[in-house]
Design an enzyme around this catalytic site. Sequence first.
Site, PDB file in Angstrom:
ATOM      1  N   SER A 107      87.890  97.695  25.614  1.00 37.19           N
ATOM      2  CA  SER A 107      89.164  97.130  25.980  1.00 37.19           C
ATOM      3  C   SER A 107      89.337  95.548  25.548  1.00 37.19           C
ATOM      4  O   SER A 107      89.501  95.267  24.425  1.00 37.19           O
ATOM      5  CB  SER A 107      89.470  97.317  27.314  1.00 37.19           C
ATOM      6  OG  SER A 107      90.686  96.934  27.724  1.00 37.19           O
ATOM      7  N   ASP A 246      96.350  94.116  23.737  1.00 40.18           N
ATOM      8  CA  ASP A 246      94.767  93.889  23.635  1.00 40.18           C
ATOM      9  C   ASP A 246      93.977  94.780  22.875  1.00 40.18           C
ATOM     10  O   ASP A 246      94.625  95.537  22.059  1.00 40.18           O
ATOM     11  CB  ASP A 246      94.200  94.075  25.138  1.00 40.18           C
ATOM     12  CG  ASP A 246      94.284  95.389  25.727  1.00 40.18           C
ATOM     13  OD1 ASP A 246      95.091  96.183  25.127  1.00 40.18           O
ATOM     14  OD2 ASP A 246      93.298  95.795  26.456  1.00 40.18           O
ATOM     15  N   ASP A 248      92.365  97.730  22.813  1.00 42.26           N
ATOM     16  CA  ASP A 248      92.431  99.110  22.975  1.00 42.26           C
ATOM     17  C   ASP A 248      93.962  99.462  22.962  1.00 42.26           C
ATOM     18  O   ASP A 248      94.161 100.500  23.140  1.00 42.26           O
ATOM     19  CB  ASP A 248      91.542  99.814  23.770  1.00 42.26           C
ATOM     20  CG  ASP A 248      92.340  99.684  25.109  1.00 42.26           C
ATOM     21  OD1 ASP A 248      92.567  98.609  25.564  1.00 42.26           O
ATOM     22  OD2 ASP A 248      91.649 100.315  26.176  1.00 42.26           O
ATOM     23  N   ASP A 250      96.220  99.117  25.421  1.00 43.61           N
ATOM     24  CA  ASP A 250      96.666  99.546  26.742  1.00 43.61           C
ATOM     25  C   ASP A 250      97.248  98.235  27.626  1.00 43.61           C
ATOM     26  O   ASP A 250      97.928  98.658  28.720  1.00 43.61           O
ATOM     27  CB  ASP A 250      95.873 100.461  27.964  1.00 43.61           C
ATOM     28  CG  ASP A 250      94.706  99.463  28.328  1.00 43.61           C
ATOM     29  OD1 ASP A 250      94.383  98.226  27.704  1.00 43.61           O
ATOM     30  OD2 ASP A 250      94.075  99.807  28.937  1.00 43.61           O
TER      31      ASP A 250
END
Length: 453
Positions: A107, A246, A248, A250
């Site tokens: 992430s 960000d 990843d 999400d």
Amino acid sequence: MGGRKYFGTDGIRGRVGQGVISADFVLRLGNALGRVLVAQRGQDGRRPIVIIGKDTRISGYMFEAALEAGLVAAGADVQLLGPMPTPAVAFLTRTLGVDAGIVISASHNPHYDNGIKFFSAQGEKLDDATELALEAALDVPFTTAESEKLGKASRAREAVGRYIEFCKASVPRAFDLRGVRLVLDCAHGATYQIAPLLFRELGAEVIGIGAEPNGVNINAGVGSTHIDNLAAKVRETRADLGIAFDGDGDRVLMADDQGNPVDGDDLLYILARAWKDEGRLRGPVVGTLMSNYGVEKAFADLQIPFLRSNVGDRYVHQVLTEGGGVLGGEASGHLLCLDRATTGDGIVSALQVLVALRNNGQTLRQALKGLVRVPQKTVNVRLGNVSAKATVQAGSVQSALADAQHAVAGRGRAFLRPSGTEPVVRVTVEADDATLMQETLDRLSAAVREAAA
């Protein structure tokens, strides 16, 4: 999550090369998942299929290969998605008719971290039974199926197009972004290909930053954790707004036309107000303990029910589901639009905000005029070897907390959060007056330090 030996509440994550974030463990992990899925399929004759997506950190190549080898050895077929946002993997797992999905990502963490998380065939977190079976399978030696039962690996060629069409389907058919100049910061992460392509297809003039990953620059001075970079680019290019994801994909944060940061609390307010006017809002809106008191007050003025969950998008999701709600989120930019996506999706959430602005003929700044945020500050008090939970429960601390809450009653909040992983108590105070906030925070923090001495 009691009884778990390997997994936390969201898969595994850590420093590459240490503990479970190593190639040998991930090889075993792939093999264990493959064996569990083969057993679940029983004797129907079809090999289970697993899709694997990743972000752009360099260790993703290593872990992708390890998972692939372990799964194929166990008798599962693998489809490789390449760089793909986490919510896209959830969507594709749900719609491609596969047995499981895997995301290789840490992430918003730096490149030297990585992690593995799983999705069920429904695009949701693995159920307890499957997770426990996976834990048990990890304690069994690596298994290679008979040659005729080995799996195969291939690349999923149409995954990007499928996900882009899904994102477009989340907005009205007539919606477009012609005439809009926007800055997109993709954090050198998983959205670096998809997001610019999508927003250009919708007609926007896109100025891209953070879209040149090299394996080690993910989240490095860019993306939603470094919003000042986006804000500066918006001012420099005189863009209408900026959008930052960000690593990843999400999370999403924005910047208005003057470069002012717009966080998840702000976006939650914009969506809730617009959806209420449209009749789209159902159930309560859910924030977290850290959602600004000004948001709570604004929702009260709008007669929008508002609930708070613990910090973390999984807790927001839980409270939303229990309350029949469709909209929730946290200041970090995790937004849940459950009538459009089953999980937090930065691109889909950004599109919902842009639709709300277009429908109301407003800029980001104009849409936030009804929200008056209050000063908020958090101090981390380190305790040495003393238990954080025991410190919070001490009589002197509870008395100081009651005094602090009385001091800001009707004007803000005061609360304590003991860390579950380190000897730290997080002291948070917010109030409509900055001096009152700071004085209350100082007194409460001092009480915590004294109790821990």
